[in-house]
Design a protein around this motif. Structure first.
Motif, PDB file in Angstrom:
ATOM      1  N   PRO A  83       0.808  -1.225   0.000  1.00  6.40           N
ATOM      2  CA  PRO A  83       0.000   0.000   0.000  1.00  6.40           C
ATOM      3  C   PRO A  83       0.838   1.271   0.000  1.00  6.40           C
ATOM      4  O   PRO A  83       0.486   2.246  -0.674  1.00  6.40           O
ATOM      5  N   ASP A  84       1.964   1.260   0.738  1.00  6.68           N
ATOM      6  CA  ASP A  84       2.833   2.449   0.749  1.00  6.68           C
ATOM      7  C   ASP A  84       3.449   2.688  -0.622  1.00  6.68           C
ATOM      8  O   ASP A  84       3.561   3.834  -1.074  1.00  6.68           O
ATOM      9  N   ALA A  85       3.848   1.595  -1.284  1.00  2.22           N
ATOM     10  CA  ALA A  85       4.438   1.735  -2.618  1.00  2.22           C
ATOM     11  C   ALA A  85       3.412   2.298  -3.604  1.00  2.22           C
ATOM     12  O   ALA A  85       3.729   3.174  -4.421  1.00  2.22           O
ATOM     13  N   ILE A  86       2.168   1.795  -3.528  1.00  5.20           N
ATOM     14  CA  ILE A  86       1.107   2.298  -4.412  1.00  5.20           C
ATOM     15  C   ILE A  86       0.827   3.770  -4.122  1.00  5.20           C
ATOM     16  O   ILE A  86       0.654   4.581  -5.044  1.00  5.20           O
ATOM     17  N   LYS A  87       0.803   4.122  -2.838  1.00  6.87           N
ATOM     18  CA  LYS A  87       0.522   5.520  -2.470  1.00  6.87           C
ATOM     19  C   LYS A  87       1.605   6.457  -2.991  1.00  6.87           C
ATOM     20  O   LYS A  87       1.311   7.524  -3.539  1.00  6.87           O
ATOM     21  N   HIS A  88       2.870   6.067  -2.847  1.00  6.71           N
ATOM     22  CA  HIS A  88       3.959   6.909  -3.334  1.00  6.71           C
ATOM     23  C   HIS A  88       3.922   7.029  -4.857  1.00  6.71           C
ATOM     24  O   HIS A  88       4.224   8.090  -5.411  1.00  6.71           O
ATOM     25  N   LEU A  89       3.536   5.928  -5.524  1.00 11.17           N
ATOM     26  CA  LEU A  89       3.431   5.973  -6.979  1.00 11.17           C
ATOM     27  C   LEU A  89       2.321   6.927  -7.414  1.00 11.17           C
ATOM     28  O   LEU A  89       2.492   7.717  -8.354  1.00 11.17           O
ATOM     29  N   LEU A  90       1.199   6.889  -6.700  1.00  7.44           N
ATOM     30  CA  LEU A  90       0.096   7.788  -7.028  1.00  7.44           C
ATOM     31  C   LEU A  90       0.467   9.243  -6.749  1.00  7.44           C
ATOM     32  O   LEU A  90       0.062  10.153  -7.480  1.00  7.44           O
ATOM     33  N   LEU A  91       1.240   9.469  -5.686  1.00  4.52           N
ATOM     34  CA  LEU A  91       1.646  10.834  -5.346  1.00  4.52           C
ATOM     35  C   LEU A  91       2.537  11.446  -6.423  1.00  4.52           C
ATOM     36  O   LEU A  91       2.537  12.669  -6.627  1.00  4.52           O
ATOM     37  N   LEU A  92       3.284  10.596  -7.123  1.00  2.00           N
ATOM     38  CA  LEU A  92       4.119  11.094  -8.216  1.00  2.00           C
ATOM     39  C   LEU A  92       3.279  11.716  -9.322  1.00  2.00           C
ATOM     40  O   LEU A  92       3.735  12.615 -10.039  1.00  2.00           O
ATOM     41  N   PHE A  93       2.039  11.247  -9.438  1.00  2.45           N
ATOM     42  CA  PHE A  93       1.127  11.762 -10.469  1.00  2.45           C
ATOM     43  C   PHE A  93       0.120  12.765  -9.891  1.00  2.45           C
ATOM     44  O   PHE A  93      -0.839  13.139 -10.559  1.00  2.45           O
ATOM     45  N   GLY A  94       0.346  13.169  -8.639  1.00  4.02           N
ATOM     46  CA  GLY A  94      -0.525  14.161  -8.026  1.00  4.02           C
ATOM     47  C   GLY A  94      -1.780  13.600  -7.401  1.00  4.02           C
ATOM     48  O   GLY A  94      -2.694  14.351  -7.062  1.00  4.02           O
ATOM     49  N   TRP A  95      -1.861  12.266  -7.235  1.00  3.70           N
ATOM     50  CA  TRP A  95      -3.026  11.646  -6.609  1.00  3.70           C
ATOM     51  C   TRP A  95      -2.586  10.971  -5.314  1.00  3.70           C
ATOM     52  O   TRP A  95      -1.418  10.971  -4.956  1.00  3.70           O
ATOM     53  N   GLY A  96      -3.556  10.388  -4.624  1.00  4.96           N
ATOM     54  CA  GLY A  96      -3.250   9.494  -3.516  1.00  4.96           C
ATOM     55  C   GLY A  96      -3.080  10.152  -2.163  1.00  4.96           C
ATOM     56  O   GLY A  96      -2.652   9.507  -1.210  1.00  4.96           O
ATOM     57  N   GLN A  97      -3.391  11.477  -2.049  1.00  2.00           N
ATOM     58  CA  GLN A  97      -3.238  12.112  -0.743  1.00  2.00           C
ATOM     59  C   GLN A  97      -4.084  11.418   0.325  1.00  2.00           C
ATOM     60  O   GLN A  97      -3.655  11.274   1.472  1.00  2.00           O
ATOM     61  N   ASP A  98      -5.286  10.989  -0.031  1.00  2.00           N
ATOM     62  CA  ASP A  98      -6.185  10.331   0.919  1.00  2.00           C
ATOM     63  C   ASP A  98      -6.325   8.841   0.617  1.00  2.00           C
ATOM     64  O   ASP A  98      -7.334   8.226   0.935  1.00  2.00           O
ATOM     65  N   PHE A  99      -5.313   8.285  -0.016  1.00  2.00           N
ATOM     66  CA  PHE A  99      -5.374   6.874  -0.418  1.00  2.00           C
ATOM     67  C   PHE A  99      -5.331   5.952   0.799  1.00  2.00           C
ATOM     68  O   PHE A  99      -4.445   6.049   1.638  1.00  2.00           O
ATOM     69  N   GLN A 100      -6.316   5.065   0.887  1.00  2.00           N
ATOM     70  CA  GLN A 100      -6.379   4.088   1.974  1.00  2.00           C
ATOM     71  C   GLN A 100      -6.669   2.711   1.373  1.00  2.00           C
ATOM     72  O   GLN A 100      -7.460   2.588   0.446  1.00  2.00           O
TER      73      GLN A 100
END
Length: 237
Positions: A83-100
Motif C-alpha cells: 500500500p505504501d508503494a502504491i501511495k507513493h506511486l500515485l503521489l508522483l502523479f498528483g493523486w493518492g493524498q487520501d489513499f487508503q
C-alpha cells in the motif's frame, strides 16, 4: 468454572459466533484470493508460453521469487509495503493524498499474488499436456483464437489442471491462517482471541483445527464431484 459447552455458547457468554464469523471470513479470503491467484496464474502461464523473452523472464522471476521466499515473509512485506508503494506511486502523479487500502482487499490481493506463482506452473503444465495435434487441427479448420481456446484448449487443459487446482485451493484455505498476523479477524485470529481470553488454549486451537479439517474434506468432496463431471466419457488406461 466454565465447561467446554459453556465456552461454545452463542452470544456474549460463549465463542461460537466469533468462530463461525471467523470461518466465514476465512472462506471469503480464500475464495477471493484463489480467483485472483488464478488470474495471476493465467498471466504467468501466458508469459512463459508466449515465446516473448521479456514476458518469459518476468514470469520466471515472479514464480522463482515467490516460491523461494517464505509465504509469511511475503505476506508481511506485501501487506505493509505494498500500500505504501502504491501511495507513493500515485503521489508522483498528483493523486493518492487520501489513499487508503482496505484490510480485507489487501489480504486478498497479497494471498492471491502468492498463490498465482503456483497457479502459473499448474496451468502451464496443463496447457503443455494438451496434444499439439488438436491445436493444429483446429487451426487448419479455420478456428479463430477465441473459439480455439473455448472449444479445444480450455476443455482439454482443465482435465489436467483440476488435480493441481484442487491442491491449490486446499493450500490457500490453510494459508489464509497466515493473514492472522496482520490482525484480520479470520478463524485463527478469533481462536487466538478466545484462547487468550479464557486461557483454554488447547481447546480453541483444536476447535480451529477441526473446522479446517471439515472445510478441507468438504472441499475435496466437492472438487472430486467436479472432476468426475469434467472427465465424463474420457477413457482411462
Amino acid at each position: 468454572m466454565q465447561t467446554y459447552l459453556d465456552l461454545l455458547q452463542w452470544g456474549d457468554k460463549g465463542w461460537s459466533d466469533e468462530l463461525i464469523f471467523g470461518m466465514l471470513l476465512t472462506l471469503q479470503i480464500s475464495f477471493c484470493g484463489y480467483i485472483i491467484g488464478l488470474m495471476f496464474g493465467l498471466l504467468g502461464a501466458w508469459g512463459k508460453l508466449s515465446g516473448n523473452k521479456s514476458t518469459f523472464w518476468v514470469s520466471e522471476t515472479y514464480t522463482t521469487v515467490v516460491r523461494a521466499v517464505p509465504e509469511l515473509l511475503l505476506i508481511l512485506l506485501l501487506y505493509y509495503g505494498g500500500p505504501d508503494a502504491i501511495k507513493h506511486l500515485l503521489l508522483l502523479f498528483g493523486w493518492g493524498q487520501d489513499f487508503q487500502v482496505n484490510g480485507f482487499a489487501a489480504a486478498v490481493v497479497v494471498l492471491g499474488f502468492v498463490q498465482g506463482a503456483y497457479s502459473t506452473e499448474v496451468l502451464r503444465g496443463a496447457i503443455l499436456s494438451v496434444p499439439k495435434g488438436q491445436i493444429e487441427a483446429a487451426k487448419a479448420y479455420g478456428m479463430n483464437p477465441v473459439l480455439l481456446i473455448r472449444r479445444i484448449l480450455f476443455p482439454l487443459m482443465i482435465r489436467y489442471a483440476l488435480p493441481g487446482l484442487n491442491n491449490l485451493w486446499v493450500n490457500i484455505l490453510k494459508d489464509s491462517s497466515l493473514i492472522s498476523v496482520v490482525g484480520l479477524s479470520e478463524l485463527v485470529f478469533q481462536s487466538k482471541t478466545a484462547a487468550s481470553s479464557t486461557k483454554h488454549y488447547f481447546f480453541f486451537y483444536a476447535a480451529a483445527g477441526v473446522i479446517f479439517l471439515v472445510l478441507t474434506n468438504l472441499s475435496n468432496t466437492g472438487i472430486g464431484f467436479i472432476e468426475r463431471r469434467v472427465n465424463r466419457g474420457v477413457r482411462r488406461a
